[in-house]
Write a protein that holds these residues in place. Structure first.
Motif, PDB file in Angstrom:
ATOM      1  N   LYS A   1       4.913  -4.954  11.179  1.00 32.82           N
ATOM      2  CA  LYS A   1       5.220  -6.175  11.487  1.00 32.82           C
ATOM      3  C   LYS A   1       6.446  -5.783  10.997  1.00 32.82           C
ATOM      4  CE  LYS A   1       1.100  -8.059  10.579  1.00 32.82           C
ATOM      5  NZ  LYS A   1       0.352  -9.490   9.529  1.00 32.82           N
ATOM      6  N   GLY A   2       7.855  -5.835  12.166  1.00 31.19           N
ATOM      7  CA  GLY A   2       9.075  -6.318  11.945  1.00 31.19           C
ATOM      8  C   GLY A   2       9.068  -7.450  10.747  1.00 31.19           C
ATOM      9  N   PHE A   3       8.958  -8.123  11.582  1.00 36.27           N
ATOM     10  CA  PHE A   3       8.980  -9.954   9.941  1.00 36.27           C
ATOM     11  C   PHE A   3       8.470  -9.881   8.854  1.00 36.27           C
ATOM     12  CE2 PHE A   3       5.146  -9.831  12.827  1.00 36.27           C
ATOM     13  CZ  PHE A   3       4.119 -10.728  12.205  1.00 36.27           C
ATOM     14  N   GLN A   4       7.722  -8.770   8.462  1.00 35.91           N
ATOM     15  CA  GLN A   4       6.887  -9.479   6.966  1.00 35.91           C
ATOM     16  C   GLN A   4       7.951  -8.110   6.532  1.00 35.91           C
ATOM     17  OE1 GLN A   4       2.425  -9.830   8.232  1.00 35.91           O
ATOM     18  NE2 GLN A   4       2.771  -9.375   6.146  1.00 35.91           N
ATOM     19  N   PRO A   5       8.261  -7.824   5.222  1.00 33.80           N
ATOM     20  CA  PRO A   5       9.595  -7.542   4.477  1.00 33.80           C
ATOM     21  C   PRO A   5       9.512  -5.972   4.522  1.00 33.80           C
ATOM     22  CG  PRO A   5       8.382  -8.396   3.012  1.00 33.80           C
ATOM     23  CD  PRO A   5       7.673  -9.145   4.542  1.00 33.80           C
ATOM     24  N   GLY A   6       7.882  -4.955   4.516  1.00 27.39           N
ATOM     25  CA  GLY A   6       7.288  -4.114   4.364  1.00 27.39           C
ATOM     26  C   GLY A   6       8.614  -3.070   4.408  1.00 27.39           C
ATOM     27  N   GLY A   7       8.548  -3.211   5.916  1.00 25.39           N
ATOM     28  CA  GLY A   7       9.619  -2.087   6.704  1.00 25.39           C
ATOM     29  C   GLY A   7      10.944  -1.369   5.532  1.00 25.39           C
ATOM     30  N   ASP A   8      11.306  -2.692   5.968  1.00 26.85           N
ATOM     31  CA  ASP A   8      13.297  -3.171   5.175  1.00 26.85           C
ATOM     32  C   ASP A   8      13.146  -2.583   3.919  1.00 26.85           C
ATOM     33  OD1 ASP A   8      14.246  -3.785   7.460  1.00 26.85           O
ATOM     34  OD2 ASP A   8      14.469  -6.170   6.918  1.00 26.85           O
TER      35      ASP A   8
ATOM     36  N   LYS B   1      14.937   1.892   3.154  1.00 24.98           N
ATOM     37  CA  LYS B   1      15.218   2.521   1.361  1.00 24.98           C
ATOM     38  C   LYS B   1      14.950   3.144   0.631  1.00 24.98           C
ATOM     39  CE  LYS B   1      17.299  -2.353   1.483  1.00 24.98           C
ATOM     40  NZ  LYS B   1      16.652  -4.190   0.971  1.00 24.98           N
ATOM     41  N   GLN B   2      13.935   3.712   0.751  1.00 26.65           N
ATOM     42  CA  GLN B   2      13.035   4.624  -0.566  1.00 26.65           C
ATOM     43  C   GLN B   2      13.316   5.751   0.721  1.00 26.65           C
ATOM     44  OE1 GLN B   2       9.453   2.134  -1.880  1.00 26.65           O
ATOM     45  NE2 GLN B   2       9.887   4.015  -3.634  1.00 26.65           N
ATOM     46  N   THR B   3      13.421   6.228   2.281  1.00 29.17           N
ATOM     47  CA  THR B   3      13.075   7.416   2.701  1.00 29.17           C
ATOM     48  C   THR B   3      12.669   7.426   3.694  1.00 29.17           C
ATOM     49  OG1 THR B   3      10.831   9.466   2.528  1.00 29.17           O
ATOM     50  CG2 THR B   3      10.226   6.556   2.274  1.00 29.17           C
ATOM     51  N   HIS B   4      12.155   8.382   4.721  1.00 27.13           N
ATOM     52  CA  HIS B   4      12.699   8.410   6.706  1.00 27.13           C
ATOM     53  C   HIS B   4      11.739   8.055   6.953  1.00 27.13           C
ATOM     54  CE1 HIS B   4      12.622  11.527   9.760  1.00 27.13           C
ATOM     55  NE2 HIS B   4      12.701  10.073   9.992  1.00 27.13           N
ATOM     56  N   LEU B   5      11.637   6.703   7.085  1.00 27.39           N
ATOM     57  CA  LEU B   5      10.350   5.610   7.514  1.00 27.39           C
ATOM     58  C   LEU B   5      10.526   5.671   8.947  1.00 27.39           C
ATOM     59  CD1 LEU B   5       7.504   3.861   7.216  1.00 27.39           C
ATOM     60  CD2 LEU B   5       9.774   1.588   7.390  1.00 27.39           C
ATOM     61  N   GLU B   6       9.284   6.043   9.761  1.00 21.94           N
ATOM     62  CA  GLU B   6       9.217   6.520  11.506  1.00 21.94           C
ATOM     63  C   GLU B   6       8.171   5.173  11.631  1.00 21.94           C
ATOM     64  OE1 GLU B   6      11.437   7.218  13.747  1.00 21.94           O
ATOM     65  OE2 GLU B   6      12.442   9.053  12.650  1.00 21.94           O
ATOM     66  N   SER B   7       8.488   4.777  12.084  1.00 22.66           N
ATOM     67  CA  SER B   7       7.215   3.754  13.257  1.00 22.66           C
ATOM     68  C   SER B   7       7.485   3.521  13.902  1.00 22.66           C
ATOM     69  CB  SER B   7       7.553   2.106  12.680  1.00 22.66           C
ATOM     70  OG  SER B   7       7.367   1.477  10.749  1.00 22.66           O
ATOM     71  N   LEU B   8       5.764   4.131  14.839  1.00 28.73           N
ATOM     72  CA  LEU B   8       6.001   4.126  16.560  1.00 28.73           C
ATOM     73  C   LEU B   8       5.959   2.896  16.780  1.00 28.73           C
ATOM     74  CD1 LEU B   8       3.229   6.916  16.492  1.00 28.73           C
ATOM     75  CD2 LEU B   8       5.896   7.155  15.852  1.00 28.73           C
TER      76      LEU B   8
ATOM     77  N   ALA C   1       0.683  -0.867  -0.057  1.00 29.94           N
ATOM     78  CA  ALA C   1       0.385   0.318  -0.116  1.00 29.94           C
ATOM     79  C   ALA C   1       0.832   1.423   0.363  1.00 29.94           C
ATOM     80  CB  ALA C   1      -1.415   0.179   0.788  1.00 29.94           C
ATOM     81  N   LEU C   2       2.095   1.391   0.713  1.00 28.93           N
ATOM     82  CA  LEU C   2       2.906   2.566   0.552  1.00 28.93           C
ATOM     83  C   LEU C   2       4.162   2.778  -0.262  1.00 28.93           C
ATOM     84  CD1 LEU C   2       4.019   2.457   4.729  1.00 28.93           C
ATOM     85  CD2 LEU C   2       2.115   4.116   3.495  1.00 28.93           C
ATOM     86  N   GLU C   3       4.135   1.173  -0.755  1.00 28.80           N
ATOM     87  CA  GLU C   3       4.748   1.658  -2.051  1.00 28.80           C
ATOM     88  C   GLU C   3       4.201   2.160  -3.493  1.00 28.80           C
ATOM     89  OE1 GLU C   3       6.700  -2.180  -5.232  1.00 28.80           O
ATOM     90  OE2 GLU C   3       7.117  -2.726  -3.048  1.00 28.80           O
ATOM     91  N   GLY C   4       3.154   1.935  -2.840  1.00 26.54           N
ATOM     92  CA  GLY C   4       1.734   2.053  -3.958  1.00 26.54           C
ATOM     93  C   GLY C   4       2.034   4.235  -3.757  1.00 26.54           C
ATOM     94  N   LEU C   5       1.725   4.094  -3.070  1.00 27.75           N
ATOM     95  CA  LEU C   5       1.086   5.800  -2.377  1.00 27.75           C
ATOM     96  C   LEU C   5       2.840   6.306  -3.034  1.00 27.75           C
ATOM     97  CD1 LEU C   5      -0.147   6.035   0.786  1.00 27.75           C
ATOM     98  CD2 LEU C   5      -1.245   6.379  -1.230  1.00 27.75           C
ATOM     99  N   ALA C   6       3.870   5.676  -2.573  1.00 27.12           N
ATOM    100  CA  ALA C   6       4.735   6.643  -2.736  1.00 27.12           C
ATOM    101  C   ALA C   6       5.030   6.700  -4.494  1.00 27.12           C
ATOM    102  CB  ALA C   6       6.623   5.469  -2.646  1.00 27.12           C
ATOM    103  N   LYS C   7       4.552   5.674  -5.135  1.00 26.80           N
ATOM    104  CA  LYS C   7       4.439   5.345  -7.020  1.00 26.80           C
ATOM    105  C   LYS C   7       3.771   6.534  -7.178  1.00 26.80           C
ATOM    106  CE  LYS C   7       4.768   3.148 -10.425  1.00 26.80           C
ATOM    107  NZ  LYS C   7       3.913   3.997 -11.385  1.00 26.80           N
ATOM    108  N   LEU C   8       2.986   6.920  -6.609  1.00 26.40           N
ATOM    109  CA  LEU C   8       1.892   8.417  -6.940  1.00 26.40           C
ATOM    110  C   LEU C   8       2.369   9.606  -6.526  1.00 26.40           C
ATOM    111  CD1 LEU C   8      -2.021   7.097  -5.694  1.00 26.40           C
ATOM    112  CD2 LEU C   8      -0.918   6.688  -7.913  1.00 26.40           C
ATOM    113  N   VAL C   9       3.171   9.959  -5.796  1.00 25.58           N
ATOM    114  CA  VAL C   9       3.861  10.936  -4.765  1.00 25.58           C
ATOM    115  C   VAL C   9       4.730  10.681  -6.215  1.00 25.58           C
ATOM    116  CG1 VAL C   9       5.389  12.014  -3.714  1.00 25.58           C
ATOM    117  CG2 VAL C   9       3.369  10.597  -2.912  1.00 25.58           C
ATOM    118  N   LYS C  10       5.916   9.602  -6.017  1.00 32.18           N
ATOM    119  CA  LYS C  10       6.877  10.319  -7.775  1.00 32.18           C
ATOM    120  C   LYS C  10       6.332  10.625  -9.186  1.00 32.18           C
ATOM    121  CE  LYS C  10      11.047   7.340  -9.448  1.00 32.18           C
ATOM    122  NZ  LYS C  10      10.728   7.013 -11.056  1.00 32.18           N
ATOM    123  N   ASP C  11       4.403  10.042  -9.851  1.00 31.32           N
ATOM    124  CA  ASP C  11       4.619  10.446 -10.917  1.00 31.32           C
ATOM    125  C   ASP C  11       4.282  11.551 -10.796  1.00 31.32           C
ATOM    126  OD1 ASP C  11       5.310   7.803 -11.443  1.00 31.32           O
ATOM    127  OD2 ASP C  11       3.149   7.154 -11.465  1.00 31.32           O
ATOM    128  N   SER C  12       3.686  12.483  -9.630  1.00 34.48           N
ATOM    129  CA  SER C  12       3.122  13.184  -9.431  1.00 34.48           C
ATOM    130  C   SER C  12       3.748  14.590  -9.952  1.00 34.48           C
ATOM    131  CB  SER C  12       1.815  13.687  -8.157  1.00 34.48           C
ATOM    132  OG  SER C  12       3.315  13.707  -7.310  1.00 34.48           O
TER     133      SER C  12
END
Ligand code: G4P
Ligand code: NA
Ligand code: NA
Length: 191
Positions: A156-163, A167-174, A132-143
């Motif tokens: 969920k640190g055991f799933q790959p989204g965070g890592d 690499k793409q942006t400044h991520l803050e997970s609370l 979902a966030l990857e998709g949003l990042a793409k929309l931002v870039k395209d715009s």
């Protein structure tokens, strides 16, 4: 964020298949007072960053993003999910593949509400596979807008989204959940 972790420990329910239910305070019933504290924490963590728009995705990102937007004093836009095959008109669109739900959907944002000059912070309730966030990042870039960062309530640190997103942006997970035990209900947070 200690207050959030305490709340997850108290009210979160670990379900089969590594699903964390937080319906009591985050994405069904919503504790807006907690949302305010979450918003203030994001404000602190993105201090000094020039942000003029919040972007989220329906449905469950909207509530939290609204509160965050009020604290940042900027407008908030949510990407819409659609099944429509032929998306006409002035929109940015991309496909998002949800592993959890096993389906692909299109997300759209009107060109009227995102574009050059925008400095965007993405906000969402959950980060799992990150599609979902990857998709949003793409929309931002395209715009032609600039992606400043992404703020997530629960990663969920055991799933790959965070890592991937780091690499793409400044991520803050609370709160980053590194493990959950279905049987005991025990949740292990990253320090
Ligand atoms: P992702 O790529 O967006 O990270 O998510 P993924 O496809 O893995 O998950 C699909 C949906 O499930 C997303 O919401 C995501 O927020 C949510 N999700 C993933 N893991 C959990 C979990 O452990 N607990 C809860 N409560 N939700 C989880 P969605 O269906 O796209 O959006 P929405 O309509 O619910 O906002
Ligand atoms: Na969700
Ligand atoms: Na969401």
């Amino acid at each position: 964020m200690e207050l959030l972790k305490e709340r997850i420990r108290k009210d979160g329910v670990v379900k089969e298949g590594n699903v964390l239910k937080v319906d009591r305070f985050l994405n069904h019933q919503m504790d807006v007072k907690l949302f305010r504290e979450i918003g203030k924490e994001f404000k602190k963590r993105f201090e000094g960053e020039d942000i003029n728009k919040i972007l989220t995705i329906e449905a469950s990102g909207i509530g939290i993003a609204c509160v965050v937007a009020e604290i940042f004093d900027v407008p908030v836009v949510f990407a819409k999910k659609t099944q429509t095959k032929n998306i006409a008109g002035d929109v940015y669109t991309t496909k998002v593949e949800s592993f959890t739900h096993g389906r692909v959907y299109d997300i759209i944002v009107s060109k009227e509400f995102l574009g050059e000059g925008d400095r965007v912070l993405l906000i969402d309730d959950f980060l799992a596979n990150g599609k979902a966030l990857e998709g949003l990042a793409k929309l931002v870039k395209d715009s032609g807008a600039e992606l400043v960062g992404a703020g997530v309530v629960i990663e969920k640190g055991f799933q790959p989204g965070g890592d991937f997103l780091r690499k793409q942006t400044h991520l803050e997970s609370l709160a980053i959940v590194d493990a959950m035990d279905e049987k005991t209900g025990e949740i292990t947070f990253r320090e």
